[in-house]
Design an enzyme around this catalytic site. Structure first.
Site, short mmCIF file in Angstrom:
data_model
loop_
_atom_site.label_atom_id
_atom_site.label_comp_id
_atom_site.label_asym_id
_atom_site.label_seq_id
_atom_site.Cartn_x
_atom_site.Cartn_y
_atom_site.Cartn_z
N LYS A 339 0.83 -1.21 0.00
CA LYS A 339 0.00 0.00 0.00
C LYS A 339 0.86 1.25 0.00
O LYS A 339 0.65 2.17 -0.79
CB LYS A 339 -0.92 -0.05 1.22
CG LYS A 339 -1.91 1.09 1.33
CD LYS A 339 -3.15 0.67 2.10
CE LYS A 339 -2.94 0.59 3.59
NZ LYS A 339 -2.87 1.91 4.23
N SER A 340 1.85 1.29 0.88
CA SER A 340 2.69 2.49 0.98
C SER A 340 3.39 2.78 -0.34
O SER A 340 3.47 3.93 -0.80
CB SER A 340 3.75 2.30 2.07
OG SER A 340 3.13 2.21 3.32
N GLY A 412 -5.26 7.66 5.53
CA GLY A 412 -4.40 8.63 6.19
C GLY A 412 -3.16 8.94 5.39
O GLY A 412 -2.70 10.09 5.32
N ASP A 636 1.92 -1.29 11.78
CA ASP A 636 0.61 -1.69 11.26
C ASP A 636 0.26 -3.14 11.59
O ASP A 636 -0.85 -3.58 11.31
CB ASP A 636 0.57 -1.51 9.74
CG ASP A 636 0.56 -0.04 9.33
OD1 ASP A 636 0.14 0.79 10.16
OD2 ASP A 636 0.99 0.27 8.21
N LYS A 663 -4.68 5.29 14.79
CA LYS A 663 -4.74 4.67 13.45
C LYS A 663 -6.19 4.68 12.98
O LYS A 663 -6.99 5.45 13.48
CB LYS A 663 -4.16 3.25 13.52
CG LYS A 663 -2.66 3.24 13.83
CD LYS A 663 -1.87 3.85 12.70
CE LYS A 663 -0.38 3.91 12.99
NZ LYS A 663 0.35 4.67 11.98
N ARG A 667 -6.47 1.28 18.01
CA ARG A 667 -6.21 -0.16 17.86
C ARG A 667 -5.89 -0.85 19.19
O ARG A 667 -6.01 -2.08 19.27
CB ARG A 667 -5.10 -0.41 16.84
CG ARG A 667 -5.60 -0.21 15.43
CD ARG A 667 -4.60 -0.57 14.37
NE ARG A 667 -5.22 -0.44 13.06
CZ ARG A 667 -4.56 -0.23 11.93
NH1 ARG A 667 -3.24 -0.15 11.95
NH2 ARG A 667 -5.20 -0.11 10.80
C1 S3P Z 1 2.56 4.74 6.30
C2 S3P Z 1 3.10 5.07 7.50
C3 S3P Z 1 2.57 4.59 8.79
C4 S3P Z 1 1.58 3.44 8.61
C5 S3P Z 1 0.63 3.67 7.48
C6 S3P Z 1 1.38 3.87 6.18
C7 S3P Z 1 3.16 5.27 5.07
O1 S3P Z 1 1.87 5.65 9.43
O2 S3P Z 1 0.88 3.22 9.79
O3 S3P Z 1 -0.24 2.56 7.35
O4 S3P Z 1 2.86 4.76 3.98
O5 S3P Z 1 3.95 6.21 5.17
P1 S3P Z 1 2.68 6.68 10.41
O6 S3P Z 1 3.70 7.30 9.58
O7 S3P Z 1 1.64 7.68 10.83
O8 S3P Z 1 3.17 5.86 11.52
#
Ligand code: S3P
Length: 759
Positions: A339-340, A412, A636, A663, A667
């Site tokens: 996803k990232s 987010g 995550d 989150k 969680r």
């Molecule tokens: C992510 C960073 C993480 C993670 C999110 C994806 C990203 O969040 O929890 O699912 O793709 O940069 P945080 O940076 O707020 O910890």
């Protein structure tokens, strides 16, 4: 068996619409007596012969005599005269409703001719029909699973509206309410305009020289597009006349679009052409998904957004998983793309010069929200088709102002990274999200961006600074150094993305390592990023060059399978081509500390990201104190790890994980509630949890009901818990699993989880 809703119902105008309501009322036994009024004695006789009505009257006053409900289904242009004829003969309290496709004009006629009885008039529009017309075409199932729009006015008696609503619901329709002017505009665009185009296209071609030839060679496309040109000309004549203004504005809007399309063809502008068609493809897919009542990705304008959010809430609540206890996981499971990395592939591809080709893109709703946002900012994006996406980059300064707010759904990452990127644009943008995202803190990103000179406002819900977020463009940015107060890759990435537009150097130091996909991918796009210990640094004013990207399988999605295969005796899984970036592998380290049997095979590099095939075998787990340094590297994966902890021998203790509270859900609390529902002893801390495990060979969970609060990872984690439960686990609110892991249920079931989806 239904009890009748009405004693006597009178249908005026016994054509397809009126006749079908008569047939449905009869079939459902909703009226003791059904009569009809109309000009044609033949039609009335036919209606009686077909068993639709008990009696027919050419005199409308006689027809409505004694009726509790009158349904006027004449052409819209005849409604004024109909109302005038029936008004004096209506019995006290009789309800009048109609089936006209235009509402403003019908309401005006009712006001003029029904007098005081207008309070019992409920304007309505059943959205159903066929090309066939007339009483012979009457069909008791016509309204089943179709929408009926009611447009009550301020003077409409709510009791009358309720009675009409009940009737339509009883014949199987879904009833919606809206304002009459809104109805007329929406219908002008979605129904009247397409009919206008179909009639006009067929007529235009038919008038051409030898039209037989044209029709002889016309293929399926022509037939599909022009099917509705077989509709009733009289009815459609009335609609175009009565909804004149709304039809004209819809036609003008279309004419502008047609001119743009024509110009793109004329000038050979392939980006503009592809833009129109890829946007249309995705809009249609969204429309089909909405109609199929699956979950959806994007809402576009405010009205849409509200109705679609309502839709998603309803759907979210309606998708649930039931997982039968026991079983084991085995075989090979290819989980979807990271996803990232998928988010970043669209963002950087859009800002690059040239066409970026992506493979393995995650077609989950979060990544699709990012993709749609860039389409809304004028970027042409082809796909996704089976994970392939082609992004036609517009360069760092080529984004265009979106016509409306950018809707980020549940995501987010989309919102936070975009805040940074949008801070450097010349235009203003508003970012909105669903109910969960609208509660999440955005000030953590806004604050450092303001230090860089950005103008950003968040909504002060309880001082948390939540969405909607307004980013004002046209502000010169300057590079800063920022010490991250929390270990967050999203905040780090937002600052680095703003840094692309800033004057001078931008650097970010993190308190603990967080995922570094932004830095790696920027490098892959030819944008230099220096890494110096815990600090990442770049200078503004460079450029990105398009490249080829391969998105590995998501280790976060793999985590559910790593845990599932570990906890159920006899399991063994191979997870191919998973991203094992060292900033993401905390879940493997933690599971190994607990005794899991995980091996990495065939380690290699895939476009700047390390990948491996992961083999996991069932193993006895033991409780541990989770090293705090691993927390950001597994941020995550804790919901899944809590399920592993409940199966381990002894206690597992987690501290330093307060981030879990902000989150997609809190969680810590939501997992604790779920563990409690399944009989797992635990103790909650502000920043973590202690979980008492059952130990090898013993059931770890009872069956029970889980509330996932719309959090995808909570839902998938508790699904795995069933492997070690004594009874079925029912998990509610699972639609958001599609945000990160479309196809989870099928994949998990194929691997051995006894999971059923209820929709
Ligand atoms: C992510 C960073 C993480 C993670 C999110 C994806 C990203 O969040 O929890 O699912 O793709 O940069 P945080 O940076 O707020 O910890």
């Amino acid at each position: 068996m239904n009890s009748p809703l009405f004693h006597r119902v009178c249908i005026i105008g016994l054509g397809l619409i009126g006749g079908s309501l008569a047939a449905a009322l009869r079939e459902q036994k909703l009226a003791t007596e059904i009569v009809a009024g109309g000009r044609s004695a033949r039609t009335l006789e036919r209606g009686q012969a077909l068993g639709l009505i008990d009696a027919g009257y050419q005199d409308l006053a006689a027809a409505v005599d004694g009726a509790d409900l009158v349904f006027v289904a004449t052409p819209v242009s005849a409604m004024a005269a109909t109302f005038a004829s029936i008004a004096p003969a209506l019995k006290r309290g009789a309800i009048v409703t109609d089936g006209g496709s235009v509402k403003g004009a019908v309401i005006r006629a009712a006001r003029q001719h029904l007098g005081a009885r207008v309070s019992r008039f409920v304007p309505g529009h059943p959205i159903a029909g066929k090309e066939k017309s007339g009483v012979e075409a009457a069909d008791a199932s016509l309204y089943r699973q179709h929408r009926v729009i009611l447009t009550p006015t301020d003077e409409t008696d709510p009791a009358a509206t309720l009675a009409v609503r009940r009737m339509w619901t009883a014949v199987g329709a879904e009833v919606l309410s809206m304002r009459a002017d809104q109805h007329d505009q929406v219908l002008a665009e979605t129904s009247h305009l397409p009919h206008l185009l179909a009639f006009s296209l067929v007529d235009t071609l038919a008038r051409q020289g030898d039209s037989t030839d044209i029709f002889r060679y016309a293929a399926g496309g022509f037939r599909d597009f022009t099917r509705i040109a077989s509709s009733d000309p009289v009815m459609w004549h009335d609609i175009f006349m009565e909804n004149r203004d709304a039809v004209l504005s819809a036609a003008d809007l279309f004419a502008e679009g047609l001119a743009r399309f024509r110009e793109a063809v004329a000038s050979g502008n392939s980006d503009a052409l592809l833009g129109v068609m890829t946007r249309a493809n995705s809009a249609r897919a969204r429309f089909l998904a909405m109609n199929a009542r699956t979950s959806y990705t994007h809402a576009i304008d405010a009205a849409d957004e509200q109705s679609m959010n309502a839709e998603s809430r309803r759907e979210g609540a309606s998708v649930s998983f039931t997982v039968q206890p026991g079983g084991q996981l085995s075989g090979q499971v290819r989980v979807p793309g990271d996803k990232s990395i998928s988010h970043r592939s669209i963002m950087l591809g859009a800002l690059a010069e040239g066409i970026t080709e992506v493979e393995g893109f995650l077609e989950g709703e979060d990544a699709l929200a990012t993709l749609q946002a860039f389409r809304d900012m004028g970027v042409v994006i082809e796909g996704p088709h089976a994970g392939r996406v082609r992004v036609h980059g517009v360069g760092l300064h080529g984004l265009q102002a979106p016509a409306r707010s950018l809707y980020m759904g549940n995501s987010g990452t989309s919102m936070r990274l975009l805040m940074g990127l949008l801070a450097g644009q010349a235009f203003d943008t508003e970012l909105t999200g669903d109910a969960s995202l609208s509660k999440r803190p955005m000030e953590r990103v806004a604050r450092p961006l303001r230090d860089m000179g950005a103008s950003i406002s968040t909504t002060d819900a309880g001082g948390k600074g939540t969405p909607p977020v307004l980013v004002r463009g046209g502000k010169p940015l300057k590079g800063i150094h920022y010490d991250l107060p929390v270990a967050s890759a999203q905040v780090k990435s937002a600052i680095l993305l703003a840094g692309l537009y800033a004057d001078g150097d931008t650097s970010v130091t993190e308190p603990a390592p967080t995922r570094d996909h932004t830095e790696r991918m920027l490098t892959g796009f030819g944008y230099p990023v220096q890494r110096d210990g815990a600090t990442a640094r770049l200078s503004g004013g460079g450029r990105l060059t398009a490249c080829q990207l391969e998105v590995p399988a998501d280790i976060s999605s793999s985590a559910f399978f790593l845990v599932g295969a570990s906890i159920a005796e006899g399991g063994e899984l191979l997870l191919p081509h998973v991203g094992i970036n060292p900033t993401r592998t905390g879940v493997i380290d933690i599971l190994r500390l607990m005794g899991a049997d995980i091996t990495l095979e065939n380690e290699r590099d895939a476009g700047g990201e390390p990948v491996a095939d992961i083999r996991v075998k069932s193993a006895p787990l033991k409780g541990i104190t989770i090293p705090e340094a691993l927390v950001p590297l597994a941020i995550d994966e804790f919901p899944a790890l809590f399920v592993a902890a409940a199966c381990a021998e002894g206690d597992t203790v987690l501290h330093g994980a307060e981030e879990l509270r902000v989150k997609e859900s809190d969680r810590i609390q939501v997992m604790a509630d779920g563990l409690a529902a399944l009989g797992v002893p635990h103790e909650v801390y502000d920043d973590g949890i202690r979980i008492q495990g059952a130990g090898q060979g013993k059931p770890a969970f009872t069956g029970g009901e889980i509330e996932s609060h719309g959090d995808h990872r909570i839902a998938m984690s508790f699904a795995m818990a069933a492997l070690r439960a004594t009874g079925p686990i029912h998990i509610r609110d699972c639609a958001n699993v599609a945000t990160s892991f479309p196809g989870f249920a099928e994949l998990a079931a194929r691997a051995g989880l006894q999971l059923a989806v209820e929709d």
